[in-house]
Design an enzyme around this catalytic site. Sequence first.
Site, PDB file in Angstrom:
ATOM      1  N   CYS A  33      -1.308   0.547   7.423  1.00 14.02           N
ATOM      2  CA  CYS A  33      -2.724   0.193   7.594  1.00 14.02           C
ATOM      3  C   CYS A  33      -3.099  -1.040   6.782  1.00 14.02           C
ATOM      4  CB  CYS A  33      -3.643   1.356   7.208  1.00 14.02           C
ATOM      5  SG  CYS A  33      -3.521   2.805   8.254  1.00 14.02           S
ATOM      6  N   ARG A  34      -3.271  -0.850   5.492  1.00 15.65           N
ATOM      7  CA  ARG A  34      -3.815  -1.916   4.657  1.00 15.65           C
ATOM      8  C   ARG A  34      -2.866  -3.076   4.423  1.00 15.65           C
ATOM      9  NH1 ARG A  34      -5.374   1.723  -0.272  1.00 15.65           N
ATOM     10  NH2 ARG A  34      -3.476   2.729   0.469  1.00 15.65           N
ATOM     11  N   SER A  35      -1.649  -2.801   3.975  1.00 11.57           N
ATOM     12  CA  SER A  35      -0.754  -3.924   3.653  1.00 11.57           C
ATOM     13  C   SER A  35      -0.321  -4.720   4.880  1.00 11.57           C
ATOM     14  CB  SER A  35       0.436  -3.476   2.805  1.00 11.57           C
ATOM     15  OG  SER A  35       1.184  -2.463   3.424  1.00 11.57           O
ATOM     16  N   CYS A  68       0.874  -1.177   0.000  1.00 10.83           N
ATOM     17  CA  CYS A  68       0.000   0.000   0.000  1.00 10.83           C
ATOM     18  C   CYS A  68       0.911   1.227   0.000  1.00 10.83           C
ATOM     19  CB  CYS A  68      -0.979  -0.020   1.178  1.00 10.83           C
ATOM     20  SG  CYS A  68      -0.242   0.167   2.821  1.00 10.83           S
ATOM     21  N   ASN A  96       2.454   1.458   4.292  1.00  5.58           N
ATOM     22  CA  ASN A  96       2.721   0.192   4.980  1.00  5.58           C
ATOM     23  C   ASN A  96       2.436   0.276   6.476  1.00  5.58           C
ATOM     24  OD1 ASN A  96       5.530  -2.041   5.542  1.00  5.58           O
ATOM     25  ND2 ASN A  96       3.461  -2.599   4.979  1.00  5.58           N
ATOM     26  N   ASP A 153      -8.304   3.204   1.791  1.00  8.50           N
ATOM     27  CA  ASP A 153      -7.367   3.575   2.844  1.00  8.50           C
ATOM     28  C   ASP A 153      -8.155   4.087   4.051  1.00  8.50           C
ATOM     29  OD1 ASP A 153      -5.337   4.505   4.457  1.00  8.50           O
ATOM     30  OD2 ASP A 153      -4.296   5.561   2.847  1.00  8.50           O
TER      31      ASP A 153
END
Length: 153
Positions: free
Chosen positions: A12-14, A7, A10, A123
């Site tokens: 939150c999402r990934s 993301c 690096n 996000d």
Amino acid sequence: MKIMFVCLGNICRSPTAHAIAIKRAIEQGLTYIEFSSSGTSGYHVGEHPDERAITHGARHGYDLSRLTAQRLSQDDFYEQDLILTMDEQNYRDVLAMQPEDATAMIKRLLDYHPDHELTQVPDPYYGGQAGFDAVIAMCETAIDSLFILLNNR
């Protein structure tokens, strides 16, 4: 096999996808897969994931607390087998960084989600708490579908 989730920062999402993949792979005995995550930017290198991501992940049984942000490197295009991006902008950024002779396959994580209307993991950083739970749900479904494909090979 090595799979990396990517993301922007690096945090939150990934890392959420990374933690989900680790737990799901252990549960399914997919010991031949190694997971990592990174960001296309270096804003948060060395930091742990966002506290909200850690908290929401823990509520769902995922441990993000030991992960540390890193930036996608040129080496990743050769060391990883599959690089999965979280949204269209990250996908374009990763493609732009990709060396001509890279060996990693680059796809969007939601390419594996059964709902083809979903194209981007949103996000949650600037949104409310519900955004973190939505990210978890999307990632769980896409990762489960990916693992089904890998198991059928």
